[in-house]
Design a protein around this motif. Structure first.
Motif, PDB file in Angstrom:
ATOM      1  N   LEU A 151     -24.252   3.315 -26.952  1.00  0.00           N
ATOM      2  CA  LEU A 151     -23.946   4.619 -26.353  1.00  0.00           C
ATOM      3  C   LEU A 151     -24.203   5.744 -27.345  1.00  0.00           C
ATOM      4  CD1 LEU A 151     -20.580   3.731 -24.543  1.00  0.00           C
ATOM      5  CD2 LEU A 151     -22.938   3.437 -23.717  1.00  0.00           C
ATOM      6  N   ASP A 152     -25.080   6.649 -26.970  1.00  0.00           N
ATOM      7  CA  ASP A 152     -25.476   7.761 -27.829  1.00  0.00           C
ATOM      8  C   ASP A 152     -24.394   8.846 -27.822  1.00  0.00           C
ATOM      9  OD1 ASP A 152     -26.659   9.895 -29.106  1.00  0.00           O
ATOM     10  OD2 ASP A 152     -28.548   9.791 -27.988  1.00  0.00           O
ATOM     11  N   PHE A 153     -23.726   9.020 -28.966  1.00  0.00           N
ATOM     12  CA  PHE A 153     -22.754  10.102 -29.127  1.00  0.00           C
ATOM     13  C   PHE A 153     -23.229  11.090 -30.182  1.00  0.00           C
ATOM     14  CE2 PHE A 153     -19.794   7.352 -26.838  1.00  0.00           C
ATOM     15  CZ  PHE A 153     -19.075   8.275 -26.095  1.00  0.00           C
ATOM     16  N   SER A 154     -24.549  11.302 -30.248  1.00  0.00           N
ATOM     17  CA  SER A 154     -25.087  12.281 -31.188  1.00  0.00           C
ATOM     18  C   SER A 154     -24.697  13.690 -30.745  1.00  0.00           C
ATOM     19  CB  SER A 154     -26.611  12.152 -31.265  1.00  0.00           C
ATOM     20  OG  SER A 154     -27.195  12.371 -30.001  1.00  0.00           O
ATOM     21  N   GLY A 155     -24.907  14.638 -31.631  1.00  0.00           N
ATOM     22  CA  GLY A 155     -24.448  16.005 -31.379  1.00  0.00           C
ATOM     23  C   GLY A 155     -24.993  16.621 -30.114  1.00  0.00           C
ATOM     24  N   SER A 156     -26.241  16.285 -29.751  1.00  0.00           N
ATOM     25  CA  SER A 156     -26.845  16.877 -28.565  1.00  0.00           C
ATOM     26  C   SER A 156     -26.197  16.404 -27.272  1.00  0.00           C
ATOM     27  CB  SER A 156     -28.343  16.574 -28.525  1.00  0.00           C
ATOM     28  OG  SER A 156     -28.557  15.174 -28.540  1.00  0.00           O
ATOM     29  N   ILE A 159     -21.087  -0.260 -28.326  1.00  0.00           N
ATOM     30  CA  ILE A 159     -21.401   0.181 -29.680  1.00  0.00           C
ATOM     31  C   ILE A 159     -21.758   1.671 -29.650  1.00  0.00           C
ATOM     32  CG2 ILE A 159     -22.772  -0.295 -31.749  1.00  0.00           C
ATOM     33  CD1 ILE A 159     -23.446  -3.017 -30.581  1.00  0.00           C
ATOM     34  N   PRO A 160     -20.804   2.559 -29.913  1.00  0.00           N
ATOM     35  CA  PRO A 160     -21.115   3.989 -30.005  1.00  0.00           C
ATOM     36  C   PRO A 160     -21.930   4.244 -31.282  1.00  0.00           C
ATOM     37  CG  PRO A 160     -18.748   3.602 -29.665  1.00  0.00           C
ATOM     38  CD  PRO A 160     -19.361   2.305 -30.069  1.00  0.00           C
ATOM     39  N   ARG A 199     -25.778   6.555 -37.200  1.00  0.00           N
ATOM     40  CA  ARG A 199     -25.301   5.262 -37.707  1.00  0.00           C
ATOM     41  C   ARG A 199     -24.473   4.605 -36.611  1.00  0.00           C
ATOM     42  NH1 ARG A 199     -19.945   5.867 -38.503  1.00  0.00           N
ATOM     43  NH2 ARG A 199     -19.192   8.025 -38.550  1.00  0.00           N
ATOM     44  N   VAL A 200     -24.172   3.344 -36.796  1.00  0.00           N
ATOM     45  CA  VAL A 200     -23.260   2.655 -35.882  1.00  0.00           C
ATOM     46  C   VAL A 200     -21.837   3.058 -36.245  1.00  0.00           C
ATOM     47  CG1 VAL A 200     -22.322   0.422 -35.232  1.00  0.00           C
ATOM     48  CG2 VAL A 200     -24.789   0.713 -35.457  1.00  0.00           C
ATOM     49  N   ARG A 201     -21.092   3.574 -35.274  1.00  0.00           N
ATOM     50  CA  ARG A 201     -19.724   4.018 -35.548  1.00  0.00           C
ATOM     51  C   ARG A 201     -18.736   2.854 -35.569  1.00  0.00           C
ATOM     52  NH1 ARG A 201     -18.688   9.546 -32.014  1.00  0.00           N
ATOM     53  NH2 ARG A 201     -20.370  10.814 -32.928  1.00  0.00           N
ATOM     54  N   ALA A 254     -29.206  -1.161 -31.927  1.00  0.00           N
ATOM     55  CA  ALA A 254     -29.841  -2.358 -31.382  1.00  0.00           C
ATOM     56  C   ALA A 254     -29.783  -3.512 -32.388  1.00  0.00           C
ATOM     57  CB  ALA A 254     -31.289  -2.047 -31.007  1.00  0.00           C
ATOM     58  N   SER A 255     -29.960  -3.206 -33.668  1.00  0.00           N
ATOM     59  CA  SER A 255     -29.890  -4.248 -34.695  1.00  0.00           C
ATOM     60  C   SER A 255     -28.485  -4.822 -34.801  1.00  0.00           C
ATOM     61  CB  SER A 255     -30.325  -3.690 -36.053  1.00  0.00           C
ATOM     62  OG  SER A 255     -31.699  -3.379 -36.047  1.00  0.00           O
ATOM     63  N   ARG A 256     -27.474  -3.953 -34.726  1.00  0.00           N
ATOM     64  CA  ARG A 256     -26.095  -4.431 -34.768  1.00  0.00           C
ATOM     65  C   ARG A 256     -25.822  -5.368 -33.580  1.00  0.00           C
ATOM     66  NH1 ARG A 256     -21.085  -2.504 -36.494  1.00  0.00           N
ATOM     67  NH2 ARG A 256     -22.272  -1.854 -38.339  1.00  0.00           N
ATOM     68  N   ALA A 257     -26.305  -4.972 -32.413  1.00  0.00           N
ATOM     69  CA  ALA A 257     -26.103  -5.801 -31.222  1.00  0.00           C
ATOM     70  C   ALA A 257     -26.761  -7.161 -31.401  1.00  0.00           C
ATOM     71  CB  ALA A 257     -26.665  -5.090 -29.995  1.00  0.00           C
ATOM     72  N   LEU A 258     -27.981  -7.170 -31.935  1.00  0.00           N
ATOM     73  CA  LEU A 258     -28.704  -8.421 -32.123  1.00  0.00           C
ATOM     74  C   LEU A 258     -27.999  -9.327 -33.131  1.00  0.00           C
ATOM     75  CD1 LEU A 258     -31.269  -9.407 -30.752  1.00  0.00           C
ATOM     76  CD2 LEU A 258     -32.578  -8.610 -32.736  1.00  0.00           C
ATOM     77  N   GLU A 259     -27.480  -8.735 -34.188  1.00  0.00           N
ATOM     78  CA  GLU A 259     -26.742  -9.517 -35.184  1.00  0.00           C
ATOM     79  C   GLU A 259     -25.545 -10.214 -34.553  1.00  0.00           C
ATOM     80  OE1 GLU A 259     -25.617  -6.809 -38.216  1.00  0.00           O
ATOM     81  OE2 GLU A 259     -27.694  -6.368 -38.825  1.00  0.00           O
ATOM     82  N   ARG A 260     -24.804  -9.474 -33.741  1.00  0.00           N
ATOM     83  CA  ARG A 260     -23.628 -10.048 -33.080  1.00  0.00           C
ATOM     84  C   ARG A 260     -24.029 -11.146 -32.100  1.00  0.00           C
ATOM     85  NH1 ARG A 260     -18.186  -8.679 -34.441  1.00  0.00           N
ATOM     86  NH2 ARG A 260     -18.268  -6.730 -35.629  1.00  0.00           N
ATOM     87  N   MET A 261     -25.119 -10.921 -31.389  1.00  0.00           N
ATOM     88  CA  MET A 261     -25.565 -11.917 -30.408  1.00  0.00           C
ATOM     89  C   MET A 261     -25.985 -13.213 -31.087  1.00  0.00           C
ATOM     90  SD  MET A 261     -27.557  -9.702 -27.493  1.00  0.00           S
ATOM     91  CE  MET A 261     -26.627  -8.662 -26.346  1.00  0.00           C
TER      92      MET A 261
END
Length: 527
Positions: free
Chosen positions: A353-358, A396-397, A401-403, A437-444
């Motif tokens: 989930l994109d929680f960037s400033g925009s 994963i917000p 970076r991954v929060r 996406a990398s964090r998600a793949l690591e967990r999977m």
């Protein structure tokens, strides 16, 4: 001005007004006419467009999943198009409670069958002999067969395959009744069959493209449930690519047949629009056009024209098949709830989930609303997108970076906990979707029995990410089974980046700019 001239002028003005009311243009032009259809009709669209050209009409097609068409029929506002063309009249019977559809007419018929890679069918001993659902079950159970199949709650081809499985598990009794679905042995058999699903989707056409695109890249799936006609289209492409065709398996204990009905929706634009629809139906049912439709591999209602079969892959549209009797709409709905809530292969879903400033302001509010919908069983249950306790969920917000990584199952209490935790996230920072996406793949990769789930990474973003795609794709290639990545666009998202990433991972991009909630619901059909 003479009285005759005045009368002529008034007559002309009245005619112009009538044409405008009917959606027609003055000067002999026909109406503007729109159709919402299932993806399996893409090959018939040119035939319709030829008729529209003959009538000087402007015709447009919109392609939606079966459930989307049904839900639109059921909604307060209804379908905005002039005609609906789903794969099966079952969905109109089930969802058109306000009886908006008129003159529903079958244009073609096609059974849903199993296409098995020919060398795999040979290895299974299925060439040239009857194959029953119990044979398919045995192959799934011993690990020798996996298949592609659309979601039974999103697409008619998946629902048809699923209902045929139910019918077989019940011993092919004349009709499925409500109490039949509660039998543990029936549920166990169908659950075991559905464990063979390797990839799912919400679209029959997209699933066929996945098979051919993957074959072109060297990834060979075992099999695919789809329409007989779509299997012909798939094999035409495969043979043209020099690839191995799919061998047609017509389950001997019964198949569901799609009747491809087109129906009119009266939006009050005048009788000329309905007349145009009736003429279109007559054209589609005329002998020359029926022959052209038959040439696409479809079975036609009049039965006078049949596509020549191909014995090399067992394709035979003249073959008599055992058709299951479709249950009553209330029983179908109960069966679909059972599929979504208990029998389908569980999903392993990572939501980036994109929680960037925009995303500040409207974007953040809509994203939070989408999460409140997605993790509310009462709401997702209405549209057959509910989670089950067997499902595994990561939220994963991220910004630059991954929060954090939030883990849950589909248990209702855990879903509520996810909503509460996501509500604490606010927009700030840059954008790096690849880190998420990398964090998600690591967990999977750390998930036990990963092959027992349907995994997917879903990235919702509104902005251009730092490009770290090469590193991510290297990591992705080293992970088995390969995990498809889906994208949901928002705001002014750089669709080209998402397109490239989803294409490389055999995923798909959904447009969330108009309706983020609907986009998240649609992606559930692919996982």
């Amino acid at each position: 001005m003479s009285g005759m001239m005045i009368r002529t002028l008034l007559t002309g003005l009245a005619l112009t007004a009538a044409l405008a009311l009917a959606g027609c243009d003055a000067g002999g032009k026909g109406p503007k006419f729109s159709i919402v259809s299932g993806s399996e009709n893409t090959v018939i669209q040119p035939i319709v467009e030829e008729f529209c050209k003959q009538k000087n009409a402007t015709c447009s097609f919109t392609y939606e999943g079966t459930l989307d068409i049904g839900l639109a029929l059921q909604s307060e506002t209804g379908v905005e198009q002039d005609a609906v063309w789903p794969a099966s009249s079952v969905w109109v019977d089930m969802f058109d409670t306000k009886r908006r559809v008129k003159t529903l007419t079958s244009v073609a018929q096609t059974p849903v069958i199993l296409g098995v890679r020919k060398s795999k069918a040979q290895a299974l001993g299925w060439i040239g002999k009857p194959v029953f659902m119990k044979d398919i079950l045995a192959a799934v159970k011993n690990g020798s067969l996996k298949f592609l199949m659309t979601s039974a709650t999103q697409s008619n081809s998946g629902a048809s395959a699923y209902l045929a499985m139910l019918s077989s598990a019940l011993g092919n009794k004349p009709v499925i009744e409500p109490g039949d679905l509660d039998k543990p042995e029936v549920q166990g058999t169908v659950r075991a069959l559905l464990a063979g699903v390797e990839r799912s989707s919400g679209s029959s056409g997209w699933l066929a493209d996945l098979y051919t695109d993957s074959a072109g890249q060297g990834t060979l799936y075992d099999a695919m449930w789809n329409y007989e006609a779509v299997l012909k289209e798939t094999n035409d492409k495969l043979i043209g690519m020099g690839k191995e065709p799919l061998y047609a398996i017509y389950p001997a204990d019964g198949v569901a047949i799609a009747d491809s009905p087109i129906g009119f929706i009266d939006h009050g634009r005048g009788p000329e629009v309905e007349t145009f629809f009736n003429e279109l139906v007559a054209y589609l049912r005329s002998a020359p056009v029926q022959k052209r439709i038959a040439d696409t591999g479809r079975r036609i209602p009049l039965g006078d024209a049949v596509t020549k079969g191909d014995p090399s892959w067992n394709f035979d549209p003249s073959r008599l098949v055992t058709a299951i009797r479709m249950p009553e709409p209330t029983v179908i709905r109960q069966a679909l709830d059972l599929y979504q809530g208990a029998l389908r292969k569980p999903s392993l879903t990572a939501l980036c989930l994109d929680f960037s400033g925009s995303m500040g302001g409207t974007g953040e509010n809509q994203l939070q609303a989408a999460m409140r919908f997605l993790f509310n069983p009462d709401e997702t249950g209405k549209v057959l997108a509910q989670w089950t306790p067997a499902d595994r969920i990561m939220v994963i917000p991220f910004d630059s970076r991954v929060r954090t990584t939030l883990l849950a199952t589909g248990d209702p209490a855990q879903q509520k906990n996810l909503v509460d935790k996501v509500s604490l996230q606010h927009a700030d920072g840059g954008t790096d979707m690849y880190a998420c996406a990398s964090r998600a793949l690591e967990r999977m990769k750390d998930t036990q029995n990963l092959s027992s789930y349907l995994p997917a990474i879903v990235i919702m973003t509104d902005g251009k990410s730092d490009d770290a795609s090469r590193d991510f794709l290297s990591e992705w290639m080293a992970t088995n089974p390969h995990v498809p990545v889906f994208g949901i666009t928002f705001g002014d998202a750089d669709k080209s980046q998402l397109d490239a990433l989803t294409k490389a991972t055999s995923g798909r991009v959904f447009d969330g700019r108009g309706d983020l909630v609907s986009a998240f619901r649609a992606v559930r059909g692919y996982n």
